[in-house]
Design an enzyme around this catalytic site. Sequence first.
Site, PDB file in Angstrom:
ATOM      1  N   TRP A  28      38.504 -23.793  19.715  1.00  0.00           N
ATOM      2  CA  TRP A  28      38.651 -22.473  20.002  1.00  0.00           C
ATOM      3  C   TRP A  28      37.814 -21.435  19.537  1.00  0.00           C
ATOM      4  CZ3 TRP A  28      41.368 -26.076  17.498  1.00  0.00           C
ATOM      5  CH2 TRP A  28      41.290 -25.890  15.904  1.00  0.00           C
ATOM      6  N   ARG A  29      36.639 -21.784  19.198  1.00  0.00           N
ATOM      7  CA  ARG A  29      35.733 -20.830  18.817  1.00  0.00           C
ATOM      8  C   ARG A  29      34.573 -20.815  19.907  1.00  0.00           C
ATOM      9  NH1 ARG A  29      35.095 -22.326  12.366  1.00  0.00           N
ATOM     10  NH2 ARG A  29      36.997 -21.338  11.710  1.00  0.00           N
ATOM     11  N   GLU A  41      46.140 -19.600  17.663  1.00  0.00           N
ATOM     12  CA  GLU A  41      46.607 -19.032  16.439  1.00  0.00           C
ATOM     13  C   GLU A  41      48.127 -19.749  16.495  1.00  0.00           C
ATOM     14  OE1 GLU A  41      45.244 -18.211  13.900  1.00  0.00           O
ATOM     15  OE2 GLU A  41      43.136 -18.183  15.020  1.00  0.00           O
ATOM     16  N   THR A  47      50.069 -25.996  11.236  1.00  0.00           N
ATOM     17  CA  THR A  47      49.496 -27.374  11.826  1.00  0.00           C
ATOM     18  C   THR A  47      47.967 -27.462  11.492  1.00  0.00           C
ATOM     19  OG1 THR A  47      51.056 -27.225  13.512  1.00  0.00           O
ATOM     20  CG2 THR A  47      49.431 -28.707  13.476  1.00  0.00           C
ATOM     21  N   TYR A 121      50.159 -12.422   9.943  1.00  0.00           N
ATOM     22  CA  TYR A 121      48.996 -13.239   9.706  1.00  0.00           C
ATOM     23  C   TYR A 121      48.235 -13.327  11.282  1.00  0.00           C
ATOM     24  CZ  TYR A 121      45.750 -16.810   9.300  1.00  0.00           C
ATOM     25  OH  TYR A 121      44.687 -17.692   9.343  1.00  0.00           O
ATOM     26  N   ASP A 139      46.998 -15.232   4.515  1.00  0.00           N
ATOM     27  CA  ASP A 139      47.866 -16.285   4.532  1.00  0.00           C
ATOM     28  C   ASP A 139      47.528 -16.974   3.490  1.00  0.00           C
ATOM     29  OD1 ASP A 139      45.535 -17.812   4.920  1.00  0.00           O
ATOM     30  OD2 ASP A 139      46.375 -18.982   6.424  1.00  0.00           O
ATOM     31  N   GLU A 182      37.332 -15.531  10.481  1.00  0.00           N
ATOM     32  CA  GLU A 182      37.117 -16.931  10.579  1.00  0.00           C
ATOM     33  C   GLU A 182      36.501 -17.578   9.359  1.00  0.00           C
ATOM     34  OE1 GLU A 182      36.833 -17.484  15.486  1.00  0.00           O
ATOM     35  OE2 GLU A 182      34.991 -17.532  14.385  1.00  0.00           O
ATOM     36  N   CYS A 192      36.828 -23.683  -0.626  1.00  0.00           N
ATOM     37  CA  CYS A 192      37.683 -23.139  -1.737  1.00  0.00           C
ATOM     38  C   CYS A 192      39.097 -23.905  -1.554  1.00  0.00           C
ATOM     39  CB  CYS A 192      37.697 -21.813  -1.764  1.00  0.00           C
ATOM     40  SG  CYS A 192      38.451 -21.063  -3.235  1.00  0.00           S
ATOM     41  N   CYS A 200      32.890 -25.335  -5.865  1.00  0.00           N
ATOM     42  CA  CYS A 200      32.117 -24.432  -6.071  1.00  0.00           C
ATOM     43  C   CYS A 200      30.583 -24.426  -6.019  1.00  0.00           C
ATOM     44  CB  CYS A 200      32.397 -23.897  -7.568  1.00  0.00           C
ATOM     45  SG  CYS A 200      34.394 -23.810  -7.576  1.00  0.00           S
ATOM     46  N   CYS A 209      32.463 -15.082  -8.418  1.00  0.00           N
ATOM     47  CA  CYS A 209      33.822 -15.346  -8.386  1.00  0.00           C
ATOM     48  C   CYS A 209      34.089 -15.313 -10.050  1.00  0.00           C
ATOM     49  CB  CYS A 209      33.867 -16.809  -7.677  1.00  0.00           C
ATOM     50  SG  CYS A 209      35.658 -17.522  -8.092  1.00  0.00           S
TER      51      CYS A 209
END
Length: 368
Positions: A28-29, A41, A47, A121, A139, A182, A192, A200, A209
């Site tokens: 989808w990109r 989306e 999912t 979202y 989200d 994205e 993350c 990290c 961070c």
Amino acid sequence: MQTETEILQAAAGMLLAWYPAHRRDLPWRQNRNFYTVLVSELMLQQTRVEAVKERYVAFLEKFPTEEELALASEDEVMKAWEGLGYYTRARNLQKAAKTLFAEGTPRTWVGVKRLAGVGDYTAGAISSIALGLKEPAVDGNVLRILTRLLADGSVVDDPAVKKRFTEMLREVYPDETADFCEGLMELGATVCLPNGAPLCDRCPWNTLCRAHLSGEEARYPVRAQKRARRVENLEVFVLTCNGKYALRKRADGLLKGLWEFPNRTPPPCPPPTEGASDRDLAEGASDEDSSCFTEEASDRGLAEGSAGFRILAAKRAKHVFTHVEWQMIGCLAEVAEEDPRFVWVTAEEIRREYAVPSAFKAFSQWVH
Ligand code: ADE
């Protein structure tokens, strides 16, 4: 000391520098067309990316534009969605396609949000990715990376916290809205990671961070206590006759409109005898267990009227939904007549035309 906005601003720049070289090549990109972004989306709601990848391509081959999807039958749409779960999304997606077909593409977040199946979202993601709007999509993944970045101990399940982070992101939203949106998703999905296991050393934010700098990544995000799932027991019958199988359509509630093997809430039945195998259940090697499927067989409602009810196999299975868990016991049984309460179809017809939810997967394996 930097303010939170300053940290976020620096983080946005670092993320945009990191993203192009680290983005996964997801189907989808390949373009930022409104309809295809909408499809991805909605599919990606609840999912996993891996599960969506191939289904997305097949879905778009079948319904390449909003027009094809808007004009399809409900059964066709359900079939194309089979196995993805949360089928309300499929119905919503078709409704949204009808709106696009009738009214054209929306141009604002409010317009996107009005489409069926689109929450805050998803409206943020579509607006950022397809429309170039500075509308954050927040989200659980985004909350995880931001609460770690800022070492923020707020309870992330609180809608007010989501709102606060949405507003903070809006303030620093860069012009590269699609890459930023994205990029946040990508960092949450590939670096993350949840459950106290972030990578990290690969993170573009590791000099910034706060959680990492104090070695406290595992403390964030802070979550509220989860409520336990309701357990429902179900007895499932895979009835076969003349090389066909019985299906019926779920009329309402969970999985409405999908096809299922006849099933029901079982009558009170003694708990399984310890050590009884699935085969025992079918063959009556354990008297107590077998009573669940054999002695009462003629009187079990679903199999009632099915002359010559003969059990060929039995097994237990479990399926976990968001709020409910089904604990199932199922049998494959031959019957002498086709009960007219059900549709009787071949394995091939089921495979081609009937959407049977994955909740029944353990029993679908008997159908071939
Ligand atoms: N999750 C939700 N939307 C996504 C997207 N566009 N890419 C990857 N994961 C996602």
